[in-house]
Design a protein around this motif. Structure first.
Motif, mmCIF file in Angstrom:
data_model
loop_
_atom_site.group_PDB
_atom_site.id
_atom_site.type_symbol
_atom_site.label_atom_id
_atom_site.label_comp_id
_atom_site.label_asym_id
_atom_site.label_seq_id
_atom_site.Cartn_x
_atom_site.Cartn_y
_atom_site.Cartn_z
ATOM 1 N N THR A 63 28.217 -33.804 -13.446
ATOM 2 C CA THR A 63 26.577 -33.699 -12.935
ATOM 3 C C THR A 63 25.412 -33.092 -13.952
ATOM 4 O O THR A 63 25.128 -32.081 -14.939
ATOM 5 C CB THR A 63 27.153 -32.278 -11.701
ATOM 6 N N GLU A 89 16.612 -35.384 -8.262
ATOM 7 C CA GLU A 89 17.764 -35.727 -7.750
ATOM 8 C C GLU A 89 19.360 -35.482 -9.065
ATOM 9 O O GLU A 89 19.789 -35.691 -9.725
ATOM 10 C CB GLU A 89 18.604 -37.001 -7.533
ATOM 11 N N LEU A 91 22.810 -36.215 -9.994
ATOM 12 C CA LEU A 91 24.170 -37.079 -9.932
ATOM 13 C C LEU A 91 25.293 -37.031 -10.618
ATOM 14 O O LEU A 91 24.798 -35.982 -11.914
ATOM 15 C CB LEU A 91 23.352 -38.487 -10.647
ATOM 16 N N VAL A 99 25.600 -43.757 -14.657
ATOM 17 C CA VAL A 99 25.539 -43.827 -13.372
ATOM 18 C C VAL A 99 23.541 -44.090 -12.908
ATOM 19 O O VAL A 99 23.274 -43.917 -13.345
ATOM 20 C CB VAL A 99 24.812 -42.295 -12.595
ATOM 21 N N SER A 101 20.972 -45.469 -10.057
ATOM 22 C CA SER A 101 20.262 -45.054 -8.084
ATOM 23 C C SER A 101 18.581 -46.040 -8.892
ATOM 24 O O SER A 101 18.732 -46.887 -9.495
ATOM 25 C CB SER A 101 19.763 -43.214 -8.630
#
Length: 179
Positions: A63, A89, A91, A99, A101
């Motif tokens: 994370t 944020e 993620l 990832v 976004s």
């Protein structure tokens, strides 16, 4: 005499060029951050979402927190950033360590983007994006992207070669006068 002069010039050239090599090695050394951010574009439009992808191959499943902040002087309250509703944020990276976004900025100007771990330690370099209004005015106008490259090592090498050339010319003139 000429051999001594040439030897002195070679030593001087080596001394001048050695710092440029060391500086270049520092930029790409083992202390690099494990994450990299790629953007659809580093020039974004105010009020429109823009996409980005974070790649951390060595941190699959971890994370992370992506933080986007206004980089200008004295950011006003209306210069907010929305990364899924916040200026930062959390993620979770997939099994490949990536990832994707989206984010939206509300005012023109420069913004910084960086990835952090749970303890607040940086995991990436600081990236800069420029937000412009829909017409491309106020805050920038879609110029060339900043790559972050530096020309200092090249300038040092050029200066060293210039000194080497001047020294060679002086040596040849001295030799011609004596001969």
């Amino acid at each position: 005499m000429l051999r001594r002069l040439i030897s002195a010039m070679a030593i001087t050239a080596a001394a001048v060029l050695a710092p440029a090599t060391a500086a270049a090695a520092d930029e790409y050394g083992p202390g690099e951050f494990p994450c990299e951010i790629t953007f659809e574009s580093t020039t974004v439009t105010v009020g429109e979402p823009f996409g980005f992808t974070i790649t951390c191959p060595d941190l699959a499943g971890a994370t992370i927190t992506v933080q986007i902040a206004f980089a200008g002087e004295a950011a006003a309250a209306d210069q907010t950033v929305e990364v899924a509703g916040a200026d930062a944020e959390s993620l979770t990276l997939d099994e490949d360590g990536t990832v994707s976004s989206t984010a939206t900025v509300s005012a023109p100007g420069d913004y910084t983007v960086q990835v952090f771990d749970d303890d607040g330690n940086p995991l990436s370099d600081v990236y800069t994006i420029t937000a412009v209004t829909a017409g491309g005015g106020a805050g920038g106008g879609g110029g060339l992207a900043a790559t972050g490259s530096t020309s200092l090592p090249y300038l040092v090498v050029a200066g060293g070669l210039l000194l080497l050339g001047v020294g060679t010319l002086l040596a040849l003139r001295m030799r011609a006068r004596r001969g």
